[in-house]
Write a protein that holds these residues in place. Structure first.
Motif, PDB file in Angstrom:
ATOM      1  N   SER A   5      86.959 -38.696 -18.510  1.00  0.00           N
ATOM      2  CA  SER A   5      85.657 -38.639 -19.183  1.00  0.00           C
ATOM      3  C   SER A   5      84.549 -38.156 -18.235  1.00  0.00           C
ATOM      4  N   ASP A 114      85.618 -44.283 -19.511  1.00  0.00           N
ATOM      5  CA  ASP A 114      84.525 -44.672 -20.412  1.00  0.00           C
ATOM      6  C   ASP A 114      83.948 -43.461 -21.143  1.00  0.00           C
ATOM      7  N   GLN A 117      80.430 -43.765 -22.538  1.00  0.00           N
ATOM      8  CA  GLN A 117      79.299 -43.545 -21.628  1.00  0.00           C
ATOM      9  C   GLN A 117      79.023 -42.058 -21.440  1.00  0.00           C
ATOM     10  N   THR A 121      75.546 -40.537 -22.738  1.00  0.00           N
ATOM     11  CA  THR A 121      74.719 -39.906 -21.702  1.00  0.00           C
ATOM     12  C   THR A 121      74.331 -38.491 -22.121  1.00  0.00           C
ATOM     13  N   ILE A 149      72.972 -38.606 -37.196  1.00  0.00           N
ATOM     14  CA  ILE A 149      72.209 -39.695 -36.567  1.00  0.00           C
ATOM     15  C   ILE A 149      70.720 -39.356 -36.556  1.00  0.00           C
ATOM     16  N   ILE A 163      69.320 -47.499 -28.777  1.00  0.00           N
ATOM     17  CA  ILE A 163      70.146 -46.517 -29.476  1.00  0.00           C
ATOM     18  C   ILE A 163      71.309 -46.060 -28.601  1.00  0.00           C
ATOM     19  N   ILE A 164      71.044 -45.905 -27.311  1.00  0.00           N
ATOM     20  CA  ILE A 164      72.129 -45.531 -26.389  1.00  0.00           C
ATOM     21  C   ILE A 164      73.239 -46.582 -26.450  1.00  0.00           C
ATOM     22  N   ILE A 165      72.844 -47.833 -26.375  1.00  0.00           N
ATOM     23  CA  ILE A 165      73.847 -48.914 -26.398  1.00  0.00           C
ATOM     24  C   ILE A 165      74.566 -48.936 -27.759  1.00  0.00           C
ATOM     25  N   TRP A 166      73.812 -48.725 -28.834  1.00  0.00           N
ATOM     26  CA  TRP A 166      74.450 -48.694 -30.157  1.00  0.00           C
ATOM     27  C   TRP A 166      75.512 -47.596 -30.224  1.00  0.00           C
ATOM     28  N   GLN A 168      77.211 -46.279 -27.856  1.00  0.00           N
ATOM     29  CA  GLN A 168      78.383 -46.662 -27.048  1.00  0.00           C
ATOM     30  C   GLN A 168      79.266 -47.652 -27.797  1.00  0.00           C
ATOM     31  N   GLU A 169      78.639 -48.653 -28.412  1.00  0.00           N
ATOM     32  CA  GLU A 169      79.429 -49.670 -29.103  1.00  0.00           C
ATOM     33  C   GLU A 169      80.119 -49.086 -30.340  1.00  0.00           C
ATOM     34  N   TYR A 170      79.403 -48.187 -31.011  1.00  0.00           N
ATOM     35  CA  TYR A 170      79.950 -47.543 -32.200  1.00  0.00           C
ATOM     36  C   TYR A 170      81.207 -46.733 -31.847  1.00  0.00           C
ATOM     37  N   GLU A 173      84.122 -49.170 -30.743  1.00  0.00           N
ATOM     38  CA  GLU A 173      84.738 -49.857 -31.886  1.00  0.00           C
ATOM     39  C   GLU A 173      85.672 -48.939 -32.661  1.00  0.00           C
ATOM     40  N   ASN A 174      85.164 -47.762 -32.950  1.00  0.00           N
ATOM     41  CA  ASN A 174      85.975 -46.819 -33.722  1.00  0.00           C
ATOM     42  C   ASN A 174      87.210 -46.361 -32.944  1.00  0.00           C
ATOM     43  N   ASN A 177      89.792 -49.058 -33.083  1.00  0.00           N
ATOM     44  CA  ASN A 177      90.444 -49.033 -34.391  1.00  0.00           C
ATOM     45  C   ASN A 177      91.541 -47.983 -34.447  1.00  0.00           C
TER      46      ASN A 177
ATOM     47  N   MET B   1      81.677 -54.820 -37.958  1.00  0.00           N
ATOM     48  CA  MET B   1      81.937 -53.387 -37.778  1.00  0.00           C
ATOM     49  C   MET B   1      80.626 -52.607 -37.849  1.00  0.00           C
ATOM     50  N   LYS B   2      80.377 -51.796 -36.846  1.00  0.00           N
ATOM     51  CA  LYS B   2      79.133 -51.025 -36.823  1.00  0.00           C
ATOM     52  C   LYS B   2      79.223 -49.852 -37.800  1.00  0.00           C
ATOM     53  N   LEU B   7      71.506 -47.974 -37.900  1.00  0.00           N
ATOM     54  CA  LEU B   7      70.484 -47.168 -37.230  1.00  0.00           C
ATOM     55  C   LEU B   7      69.121 -47.324 -37.891  1.00  0.00           C
ATOM     56  N   ILE B  10      67.494 -50.299 -36.316  1.00  0.00           N
ATOM     57  CA  ILE B  10      67.074 -50.006 -34.935  1.00  0.00           C
ATOM     58  C   ILE B  10      65.826 -49.124 -34.963  1.00  0.00           C
ATOM     59  N   ARG B  44      76.989 -41.472 -13.119  1.00  0.00           N
ATOM     60  CA  ARG B  44      77.040 -42.020 -14.480  1.00  0.00           C
ATOM     61  C   ARG B  44      76.907 -43.537 -14.510  1.00  0.00           C
TER      62      ARG B  44
END
Ligand code: ATP
Ligand code: MG
Lengths: 181, 122
Positions: A5, A114, A117, A121, A149, A163-166, A168-170, A173-174, A177, B1-2, B7, B10, B44
């Motif tokens: 990555s 990652d 990230q 970024t 988005i 939003i950056i953290i969101w 990353q988590e999104y 998670e996907n 899955n 689940m997101k 958004l 947020i 990073r």
């Protein structure tokens, strides 16, 4: 580099320098066929045929602060070390496609690392550029498109830490899955 | 689940935060050097540490961005901090731990950490 990555971040940096405004990043692992493929394509300024022939050589660079470029030759080296394949196609005024394929279970294949990230970024630092990130495991895929988005955010900056953290988590998670399926 | 629907919430939260800020307060900008040399040297994680620390402390008007190689490869990762109305401060050989300290000491409390700066070399 310890993670693929980070190579992706670096190759996408070339697309940004080439003034792309749309960059596709695809990471596809196929377990039954035992490969991991990374494709980065952009609509930037592209390269001439002559330059393209030399671009996997570290001494081929148009950067001004250093006499060698490393990004492309480094990535090519890693594909070779894992019995994979590397290709780069480019056309002036149209764009560039970099494809790197690795043997998935090769002992020397660096982990993907990652990726969330890397993607967040790129997105948050380059708001004027759209990114389409596709993560594919076997036949299942997940797509993140910044154009969608941005439509929802309607003017709120993608460089807001929330939003950056969101993002990353999104992605995480996907991705989890996909890996579980 | 997101889902993408998160958004919208947020967005609202961010707009409210922005409205609370005084119009005259400028933004604080943190710029991380990130060409191949910067990534190889760990730019990073430095960027990530800044984002996490800013979010954790719920700081408003503080933004992290990136730049290409600034030609000082052996000092990478390099970080430039622009506080409103202040001169730019350049930090060198940054790590995630140092990044968290820069947020606490410099961004929040206003004290430049001179031992991490480029000026410390000269
Ligand atoms: N997507 C692209 N579009 C247009 N030109 C490109 C693209 N990718 C690479 N190039 C050209 O190829 C050169 C070599 O790229 P490479 O990433 O190997 O090194 P660099 O970007 O010059 O330096 P480094 O990556 O080490 O900072 C670049 O300087 C640029 O001129
Ligand atoms: Mg490069």
């Amino acid at each position: 580099m310890k993670e693929l990555s980070l190579n992706i971040l670096d190759i996408a940096q070339n697309s940004i320098s080439a003034n792309a405004d749309l960059i596709y990043i695809t990471v596809h692992e196929n377990i039954s066929e035992n490969y991991l493929k990374i494709i980065i394509s952009d609509n930037g300024k592209g390269m001439s045929k002559e330059f393209l022939k030399t671009v996997t050589d570290p001494f081929s660079t148009t950067r001004k602060t250093r006499k060698v470029g490393m990004g492309i030759s480094l990535l090519k080296l890693v594909t070779e070390q894992t019995d994979g394949a590397f290709s780069i196609q480019s056309e002036i005024g149209v764009g560039t496609v970099v494809t790197a394929e690795f043997t998935l279970n090769h002992i020397d294949r660096p982990p993907l690392g990652d990726i969330e990230q890397t993607i967040s970024t790129l997105i948050s630092c380059n708001e004027h550029i759209d990114f389409v990130f596709t993560r594919k495991v076997n036949k299942n895929e997940f797509v993140l498109d910044t154009r969608e988005i941005k439509k929802i955010l309607n003017g709120v900056s993608l460089s807001e830490p929330d939003i950056i953290i969101w993002i990353q988590e999104y992605i995480k998670e996907n991705e989890n899955n996909l890996l579980e399926e | 689940m997101k889902s993408l629907a998160d958004l919208e919430a947020i967005r609202q939260k961010t707009i409210n935060k922005v409205n609370l800020r005084n119009e005259n307060e400028g933004d604080t900008r943190i710029v991380v050097g990130m060409a191949t040399c910067g990534i190889a040297a760990g730019a990073r994680p430095v960027m990530q540490a800044f984002v996490e620390e800013i979010q954790k402390r719920n700081l408003n008007g503080v933004y992290v961005s990136q730049t290409g190689c600034v030609g000082l490869c052996k000092f990478e990762p390099i970080v430039e901090v622009y506080l409103p109305g202040k001169e730019k401060v350049t930090y060198i050989n940054m790590t995630a731990e140092k990044a968290a300290k820069v947020v606490n000491e410099h961004i929040v409390n206003g004290n430049v950490i001179s031992e991490y700066t480029i000026g410390n070399l000269e």
